[in-house]
Scaffold this motif. Structure first.
Motif, short mmCIF file in Angstrom:
data_model
loop_
_atom_site.label_atom_id
_atom_site.label_comp_id
_atom_site.label_asym_id
_atom_site.label_seq_id
_atom_site.Cartn_x
_atom_site.Cartn_y
_atom_site.Cartn_z
N SER A 43 0.84 -1.20 0.00
CA SER A 43 0.00 0.00 0.00
C SER A 43 0.87 1.25 0.00
N ASP A 74 -6.00 2.12 1.14
CA ASP A 74 -6.56 1.51 2.35
C ASP A 74 -7.63 2.44 2.91
N SER A 85 -4.32 -4.16 4.74
CA SER A 85 -5.28 -4.12 3.65
C SER A 85 -6.10 -5.39 3.74
N ASP A 104 -3.68 -2.48 -5.81
CA ASP A 104 -3.05 -2.84 -4.54
C ASP A 104 -3.82 -4.03 -4.00
N THR A 105 -3.12 -5.06 -3.53
CA THR A 105 -3.82 -6.26 -3.05
C THR A 105 -3.54 -6.48 -1.57
MG LIG Z 1 -1.67 -3.04 2.04
#
Ligand SMILES: [Mg+2]
Ligand SMILES: Nc1nc2c(ncn2[C@@H]2O[C@H](COP(=O)(O)OP(=O)(O)OP(=O)(O)O)[C@@H](O)[C@H]2O)c(=O)[nH]1
Length: 558
Positions: A43, A74, A85, A104-105
């Motif tokens: 993130s 986030d 996250s 973003d995962t």
């Molecule tokens: Mg993250």
């Protein structure tokens, strides 16, 4: 703050492209996911990339987890309070004439279903390594998914501002443990923790950094020619130069084939090495290409990866009429409107807001008046989108993860189903206050549709006490949190002592159900499942009932 000119030695491929046509718009797009074990800095890096592309002007993820307030990816309350996250986020921004779709995962294994779905929607991945930890277990798993799906991987070694492993040791790890040959683009000058700057392997130039206070702004930097660097930075520079040249230079073909990985170093928190990474994404990550389709042939349609076709299954070319698929559904993004958003990856053609598309699963027309672009939690109406883009469709309540949409005037297409996981945790859900039953039922439906948890119904318990099924227990926590905060219904969860689900054929249901300790449940798609205590229970049952067939849920990519 200093300007971040000049760029690294990479020249973006096809920087001069005529705008406007589907092919040219697709060619200037890069759709890429950031993946890794929890906490490697995905993130933070996502935000740093957006910062460098001037899509945002201040990083919010700079004060460590506890104080994080404004990380663009986030956004939900639970993510901010915990600093992890729990769901993927999409950002789109322009950089150097290119349109970057960045996803973003979440790193936590309990949310890996979400991460895997995102990997169906991108053309490349950035694999993040924490300099002090190297290849961690979840990173290994995710890399494996990339390899199987043919998603080429760029490696970014993060947190170089802290003490960590040696560079050659990290390179060795990639090669020995996953058979991926690192081909460095940059090389750190000074070991992890005593970081001086970065060497550009291609031309020997060097850039030194001094972090801006707090790291919230772009780092101050100074550029050296190779000759100046050798003189000014002395032995550190020479060591970096010698080490970097022990490895092969970047090779596009083997990168796209998943054999090598372009490797870069930096510190996302201090905005170091981030621009080189952006330039690498633009220069090397493949543009959207033909997407495999589910043509009904026996077996699963296999992905085409990079430019290397690995399948005989049919494909949808990018210049065919509009098509796309839903890879994620997210609700509660806008507290005031309580809406939910379907994230559609465009695979082919031009998407125009308002166009009527066909919802493949139902065959019904679907209006796209409320189409938006997504930037973390911010959304804006969009008029058009192209292959590689993520379109957010608002209040698309009939859509489910995995659904295909296509231009009503064009040929029919269906993309392969989303990978679904075999759940290993089961809990009976009920509402604490019976006065909130209506909200509870609505919430259960919503959470299932989004794929937050799977919902199973047992005939003996009834609709009012559905069984929630999850890959990891944190999914239950998220469901509970959202139930309470979005639907004002407090949910009671009674964890069941069960951990394995098997499919049962209709003719075997009565016989399996008659055995004690086995719970029979119905899944959303009407598949009947038998839930067992553990794998030993399954094996014992199979031994004593040789005539009955239990089918493993093999959709899990493990
Ligand atoms: Mg993250
Ligand atoms: N020292 C240092 N810390 C960093 C760097 N990048 C990220 N961090 C810190 O590492 C922690 C984790 O960062 P995140 O960006 O939340 O990590 P993540 O990979 O997104 O974590 P999950 O989404 O939960 O998997 C935070 O405290 C960051 O401030 C870096 O380059 N250097």
């Amino acid at each position: 703050m200093t300007d971040v000119q000049p760029r690294s030695g990479l020249k973006p491929a096809g920087a001069v492209i005529a705008a406007g046509t589907v092919t040219s718009e697709a060619a200037r797009r890069r759709s890429i996911a950031v993946i890794s074990h929890p906490d490697a800095g995905k993130s933070t890096l996502t935000e740093a990339l957006a910062l460098h592309a001037h899509a945002i002007d201040r990083a919010g993820a700079t004060h460590g987890k506890a104080g994080r307030s404004g990380t663009v990816s986030d956004w939900s309350e639970i993510e901010r309070s915990r600093g992890i996250s729990i769901t993927s986020a999409a950002l789109q921004f322009e950089y150097d004439g290119h349109m970057i779709n960045l996803l973003d995962t979440p790193g936590h294994a309990d949310f890996s279903e979400d991460t895997y779905r995102v990997l169906t929607a991108v053309d490349a991945a950035i694999m993040l390594l924490d300099a002090s930890k190297g290849l961690e277990p979840q990173t290994l798993k995710l890399f494996d998914v990339c390899r199987r799906r043919g998603v080429p991987v760029i490696t970014f070694v993060n947190k170089w501002d802290r003490p960590g492993k040696g560079v050659l040791e990290l390179c060795d790890e990639l090669e020995q443990r996953i058979g991926l040959r690192p081909t460095p683009l940059s090389w750190p000058i000074g070991e992890a923790g005593r970081f001086v700057g970065l060497l550009d392997r291609a031309d020997g130039t060097a850039r030194t950094y001094r972090k801006a206070p707090g790291g919230a702004l772009l780092a101050e930097q100074h550029d050296f020619t190779a000759a100046d660097a050798a003189r000014e930075l002395g032995e550190d520079y020479q060591t970096a130069y010698d080490e970097a040249h022990l490895l092969e230079p970047v090779d596009v073909e083997s990168f796209l084939a998943g054999k090598t990985t372009p490797m870069l170093f930096g510190a996302a928190l201090a905005n170091i090495g981030v621009r080189q990474l952006l330039d690498t994404v633009v220069a090397l990550a493949p543009a959207p290409h033909a997407h495999p389709i589910d043509d009904g042939a026996a077996g699963e349609a296999k992905p085409v990866g990079g430019f290397t076709r690995m399948t005989d299954a049919g494909v949808r070319e990018v210049d065919e009429p509009f098509s796309g698929f839903v890879f994620k559904i997210q609700a509660g993004m806008d507290k005031n409107h309580r809406d939910h958003l379907a994230y559609v990856r465009v695979c082919s053609g031009r998407f125009e807001r308002g166009m009527v598309v066909t919802h493949e699963r139902t065959g019904r027309p679907f209006a796209t008046k409320y189409a938006q672009s997504v930037f973390g939690r911010d959304r804006e109406t969009i008029e058009e989108a192209f292959p590689g883009d993520v379109v957010g469709l608002v209040n698309a309540s009939n859509l489910t993860v995995g659904d295909t949409l296509f231009d009503a005037d064009g040929p029919h297409v269906r993309f392969p189903p989303m990978p679904a996981f075999a759940p290993e945790h089961f809990a009976v859900a009920s509402v604490r206050d019976p006065g909130r039953s209506k909200q509870f039922r609505k919430a259960i439906e919503q959470l299932e549709q989004e794929g937050v948890v799977q919902v199973l119904v047992s005939a003996s318990r009834g609709d009012g006490s559905p069984i929630l099924a999850a890959v990891g227990p944190l999914q239950f926590e998220v469901a509970q949190f959202r139930m309470e905060h979005e639907f004002s219904a407090v949910m009671r969860l009674d964890v069941m002592g069960l951990s394995v689900a098997r499919m049962v054929k209709p003719q075997d249901l009565a016989a399996v159900g008659a055995s004690s300790g086995i719970e029979i449940v119905r899944r959303r798609d009407d598949v009947m499942l038998a839930l067992f205590r553990d794998i030993w229970h399954v094996r014992g049952f199979e031994r004593s009932h040789p005539g009955l067939e239990l089918i493993a849920l093999d959709a899990s990519e493990d």
